[in-house]
Enzyme design. Structure first.
Site, PDB file in Angstrom:
ATOM      1  CG  HIS A  72     -22.751  59.719 -24.103  1.00 43.89           C
ATOM      2  ND1 HIS A  72     -23.468  59.905 -22.936  1.00 43.89           N
ATOM      3  CD2 HIS A  72     -23.670  59.519 -25.070  1.00 43.89           C
ATOM      4  CE1 HIS A  72     -24.751  59.806 -23.182  1.00 43.89           C
ATOM      5  NE2 HIS A  72     -24.915  59.579 -24.472  1.00 43.89           N
ATOM      6  CG  ASP A  87     -25.541  61.011 -19.003  1.00 44.18           C
ATOM      7  OD1 ASP A  87     -24.884  60.279 -19.773  1.00 44.18           O
ATOM      8  OD2 ASP A  87     -25.499  60.911 -17.769  1.00 44.18           O
TER       9      ASP A  87
END
Length: 447
Positions: A417, A421
């Site tokens: 992350h 995304d």
């Protein structure tokens, strides 16, 4: 006569250090160019350091169990008839040797029992002077080892990875000590064990070993299993994992593959597997969504140009991740052939350094074991791993309200992350889904 240095090679794109597991030569030995000098272990591979010269081993500058960064000098070779080469630079005193010398002088100067302030001062000096290798620090953090309570066997008393592994294997791991004041105002429950550390007492507490019961089998941790464990721990500790899953209808793909598999095997000599179709679809989607083919590099994100897909191949007690280079440029047949050859190399123990380096994205065939949903650990330093699950028959509502049995597969994506995304990952998975659902006999060629 001239002296040439042999340095720690870079054994993989993201490898920054290696541990000397075993020396294969000693000072005075004659070596030829490319002769193996030492066995090296990294978090990705076991390999050998070859000699770059022909000559006589002059000096071994690293000890077995010592971890060194890429480019560090590990030994020197005396070469005959090459007097024009510059002499080696003079050896420098290491920070560890300086720290030990300073500590010895300081100890001789002490004439009274140290106070708490003195101990804190000495601890600060020791921490400022002594340097530990990354491998030692990782093990110390993982097993909560108090490094200041260990006397190393390395040069100048340096603590090596081998020192820590011996303590871990025997269970005699010194843990950090808790300092308490001579006056305690609060009552401590009897059920809470407390270790005190005063000027008069230095109590060491060993980490308890797992109890063995009748019938239990103790399995030693191999070098490969330890390397896998270290890399997995690093990935979980450093990478903020997120997950995404998507169902894909591969009924047409299954029918197409089943219709050609017998003829393909007879013609090519190896199987055309479902996995080859999935790898090809992923490679095509990575070309369209290059951000998925990226890596985190602290102050920047590196978007890789080449699409090199790592595939996980498991054997009895280890997991290897060989790489299909330039997968986007290969046909389904070409990918199927590489999967066949790389898996054969793994099982025969013939995997080379070139076979495992350069991976940019991992695809794992968890469906081969019957799994239908899983969360993979990212193959550090890559940004994502895709788990291809088992193809199962499911009832599906078709347009018009009709039910039919369809071949469905789950694609499970683990993502870093920091780099990726949900938006780009969702688009990427949708594209993989679209490619797979449109793979059929009329529109797809395996050549």
């Amino acid at each position: 006569m001239a002296i040439q240095n042999i340095t720690m090679p870079q054994l993989g794109e993201s490898v920054t250090e290696g541990t000397i597991e075993k020396w294969l030569v000693k000072p005075g030995d004659t070596v030829k160019k490319y002769d193996p000098l030492a066995e090296v272990v990294t978090d990705k591979v076991n390999a050998e350091i070859p000699s770059s010269f022909e000559g006589v081993i002059s000096e071994l500058l690293a000890e077995e169990g010592q971890t060194l960064p890429v480019g560090a000098v590990v030994c020197s070779v005396e070469i005959a008839g090459d007097s024009e080469l510059p002499p080696p630079p003079p050896a420098k005193k290491s920070a560890v040797s300086t720290a030990i010398l300073n500590a010895g002088v300081q100890k001789k100067q002490e004439t009274q029992q140290p106070t708490t302030a003195t101990r804190e001062s000495q601890k600060t000096v020791r921490q400022d002077k002594v340097r530990y290798s990354p491998a030692v620090l990782r093990l110390a953090q993982e097993y909560e080892i108090a490094l200041d309570q260990i006397t190393g066997t390395g040069e100048g008393g340096r603590i090596t990875r081998k020192d820590l592994m011996k303590l871990i294997e025997t269970g005699n791991v010194p843990t950090p000590l808790v300092e308490t004041s001579p006056v305690v105002d609060e009552k401590v429950p009897q059920s809470v064990p407390v270790t005190t550390h005063t000027a008069q007492e230095n109590t060491k507490v060993a980490t308890p070993t797992q109890p063995m019961q009748a019938g239990d089998i103790e399995i030693p941790v191999t070098k490969v299993r330890r390397a896998i464990a270290n890399n997995m721990v690093r990935s979980v500790h450093e990478v903020p994992h997120a997950w995404m899953m998507m169902e894909v209808d591969v009924t047409d793909l299954v029918a197409f593959r089943d219709s050609i598999k017998a003829e393909f095997k007879q013609k090519e000599g190896f199987n055309i597997t479902y996995f080859a179709f999935f790898v090809k679809a992923v490679a095509q989607a990575l070309k369209e969504f290059p951000m998925m083919n990226s890596m985190w590099a602290e102050d920047k994100i590196i978007q890789k140009h080449d699409i090199n897909i790592s595939i996980a191949v498991a054997i009895d007690d280890a997991l290897f991740v060989p790489v299909i280079k330039h997968a986007d440029e290969k046909s389904i047949k070409g990918i199927a052939k590489e999967i066949h050859e790389l898996a054969g190399k793994v099982r025969a123990g013939k995997l080379s350094m070139d076979d495992i380096k350069g991976g940019t994205f991992t695809v794992n065939n968890t469906g081969a074991f019957g799994s239908v949903q899983s969360m993979g650990i990212i193959n550090y330093p890559q940004a994502a791993i895709l788990q291809v699950e088992s193809i199962v028959k499911k009832p599906v509502i078709l347009p018009g309200g009709m039910f039919a049995a369809r071949d469905i597969v789950n694609l499970c994506l683990s993502l870093d992350h920091r780099v990726l995304d949900g938006l780009v990952c969702g688009k990427f998975l949708n594209r993989v889904k679209e490619i797979l659902e449109n793979t059929n006999k009329s529109s797809t060629s395996v050549y």
